[in-house]
Design a protein around this motif. Sequence first.
Motif: not given
Length: 146
Positions: A21-28
């Motif tokens: 989830s934290e990794l996906i936050k950087t992609l959005m």
Amino acid sequence: MPTAAKLVAALCLAALAYATSELIKTLMPASTDFGVFSIVNTLLGLICGWVVVGSRAGRGQVAAVSNGITGMVALVFWALFIQSANEMIGLAVRHRYDGPLEALAAVFEIMVDYGQYLVDFRVLAALLCGALVTGYLSEAASERWR
């Protein structure tokens, strides 16, 4: 019935869900309001680890790989579904849909849109590695603490 394998699987998938989830936050986009995104996904990881992976532990190392991947796929599906349903409800409150069927169909459209963020090498690698570790550790816990 609570077992060590269920606890280990739940904790591992919860950690995987939080990290991803934290990794996906950087992609959005930077303007995205995440709210309790990571917390909801972490709770889903706990549930999927306990129910999906932990209940299947104790069948050997080959099955452990399959169990970990199955748990990860279940986690990804439910996380996408819950987050998409939440987004749909937010849009429905603002009267963006003409009826309930259109709103229900929008959940799956939003799932596809959110799923595109998962097609990133770092996210896929994290999910696959986390699934393998989850399966292996739950199997090890099952063998060690019977």
